[in-house]
Design a protein around this motif. Structure first.
Motif, PDB file in Angstrom:
ATOM      1  N   UNK A 188      -0.346   1.924 -16.789  1.00 48.99           N
ATOM      2  CA  UNK A 188      -0.197   0.668 -16.048  1.00 48.99           C
ATOM      3  C   UNK A 188      -0.488   0.870 -14.568  1.00 48.99           C
ATOM      4  N   UNK A 189      -0.143   2.056 -14.038  1.00 45.39           N
ATOM      5  CA  UNK A 189      -0.384   2.348 -12.623  1.00 45.39           C
ATOM      6  C   UNK A 189      -1.871   2.437 -12.323  1.00 45.39           C
ATOM      7  N   UNK A 190      -2.691   2.560 -13.362  1.00 42.31           N
ATOM      8  CA  UNK A 190      -4.139   2.656 -13.174  1.00 42.31           C
ATOM      9  C   UNK A 190      -4.852   1.375 -13.601  1.00 42.31           C
ATOM     10  N   UNK A 191      -4.174   0.235 -13.478  1.00 43.14           N
ATOM     11  CA  UNK A 191      -4.786  -1.048 -13.812  1.00 43.14           C
ATOM     12  C   UNK A 191      -5.313  -1.726 -12.549  1.00 43.14           C
ATOM     13  N   UNK A 242      -3.822  -1.650  -8.645  1.00 43.96           N
ATOM     14  CA  UNK A 242      -4.747  -1.269  -7.577  1.00 43.96           C
ATOM     15  C   UNK A 242      -4.803  -2.361  -6.507  1.00 43.96           C
ATOM     16  N   UNK A 243      -4.890  -3.619  -6.931  1.00 43.75           N
ATOM     17  CA  UNK A 243      -4.893  -4.766  -6.019  1.00 43.75           C
ATOM     18  C   UNK A 243      -3.595  -4.794  -5.211  1.00 43.75           C
ATOM     19  N   UNK A 244      -2.477  -4.537  -5.878  1.00 42.84           N
ATOM     20  CA  UNK A 244      -1.184  -4.525  -5.203  1.00 42.84           C
ATOM     21  C   UNK A 244      -1.142  -3.436  -4.134  1.00 42.84           C
ATOM     22  N   UNK A 302      -0.973  -1.965   1.529  1.00 36.27           N
ATOM     23  CA  UNK A 302      -1.493  -1.171   2.647  1.00 36.27           C
ATOM     24  C   UNK A 302      -1.906  -2.092   3.796  1.00 36.27           C
ATOM     25  N   UNK A 303      -2.552  -3.205   3.466  1.00 36.50           N
ATOM     26  CA  UNK A 303      -2.968  -4.162   4.502  1.00 36.50           C
ATOM     27  C   UNK A 303      -1.757  -4.750   5.218  1.00 36.50           C
ATOM     28  N   UNK A 304      -0.713  -5.021   4.481  1.00 41.55           N
ATOM     29  CA  UNK A 304       0.521  -5.558   5.065  1.00 41.55           C
ATOM     30  C   UNK A 304       1.075  -4.577   6.100  1.00 41.55           C
ATOM     31  N   UNK A 305       1.130  -3.293   5.714  1.00 39.39           N
ATOM     32  CA  UNK A 305       1.713  -2.280   6.593  1.00 39.39           C
ATOM     33  C   UNK A 305       0.838  -1.998   7.813  1.00 39.39           C
ATOM     34  N   UNK A 325       1.267 -10.499 -10.015  1.00 36.73           N
ATOM     35  CA  UNK A 325       0.450 -10.000 -11.126  1.00 36.73           C
ATOM     36  C   UNK A 325       1.035  -8.726 -11.724  1.00 36.73           C
ATOM     37  N   UNK A 326       1.544  -7.838 -10.876  1.00 36.47           N
ATOM     38  CA  UNK A 326       2.168  -6.606 -11.380  1.00 36.47           C
ATOM     39  C   UNK A 326       3.436  -6.955 -12.154  1.00 36.47           C
ATOM     40  N   UNK A 327       4.240  -7.870 -11.618  1.00 31.79           N
ATOM     41  CA  UNK A 327       5.454  -8.292 -12.319  1.00 31.79           C
ATOM     42  C   UNK A 327       5.124  -8.935 -13.658  1.00 31.79           C
ATOM     43  N   UNK A 328       4.050  -9.721 -13.686  1.00 31.46           N
ATOM     44  CA  UNK A 328       3.616 -10.368 -14.927  1.00 31.46           C
ATOM     45  C   UNK A 328       3.217  -9.318 -15.964  1.00 31.46           C
TER      46      UNK A 328
END
Length: 143
Positions: A18-21, A25-27, A32-35, A95-98
């Protein structure tokens, strides 16, 4: 028979998959952009400070001050929500939560269906074989 360790090992494998979906990746990119965004960081720091003030005012019964801080919190939250970078992050998080919810539901449904099937139950009604065997006779016949 499988052990809890067997199941946990499979869960870890599934977690790595799942970590490689695309969703994860979008998350990661959105986070990173947020930080990296100075404006977002400043607004988040301001929000945390206001939230601490709100807790203190609430603890000391300072209703008027609490109300004023809550208004400021609402304003900063709205400013954050209006930023495209933040809405992208929230979308990615959703999307990750979904995905996690979908996997969780699938596991739960599979376990339930396996129990029903292995006990000779009825998947349509969701009853296990034990529930069917012990159900009152409703055929109208008396023995």
């Amino acid at each position: 028979m499988y052990t809890k360790d067997d199941i946990l090992n499979q869960a870890r494998k599934l977690g790595k998959m799942m970590a490689e979906t695309e969703e994860v990746d979008f998350f990661k990119r959105a986070e990173a952009q947020i930080h990296e965004n100075q404006t977002v960081r400043e607004k988040m720091a301001s929000l945390k400070s206001l939230q601490k003030q709100a807790v203190n005012f609430q603890n000391y019964g300072k209703e008027k001050a609490l109300s004023m801080v809550e208004e400021k919190i609402k304003k900063v939250e709205e400013e954050l929500d209006e930023m495209p970078i933040v809405s992208e992050f929230k979308e990615a998080q959703g999307e990750v939560n979904e995905l996690l919810q979908m996997v969780s539901n699938s596991i739960s449904n599979t376990v339930t269906n396996e129990i029903i099937e292995s006990t000779g139950g009825n998947q349509l009604t969701g009853e296990t074989g034990a529930a069917i065997e012990n159900a009152p006779n409703t055929s109208g016949c008396s023995h």
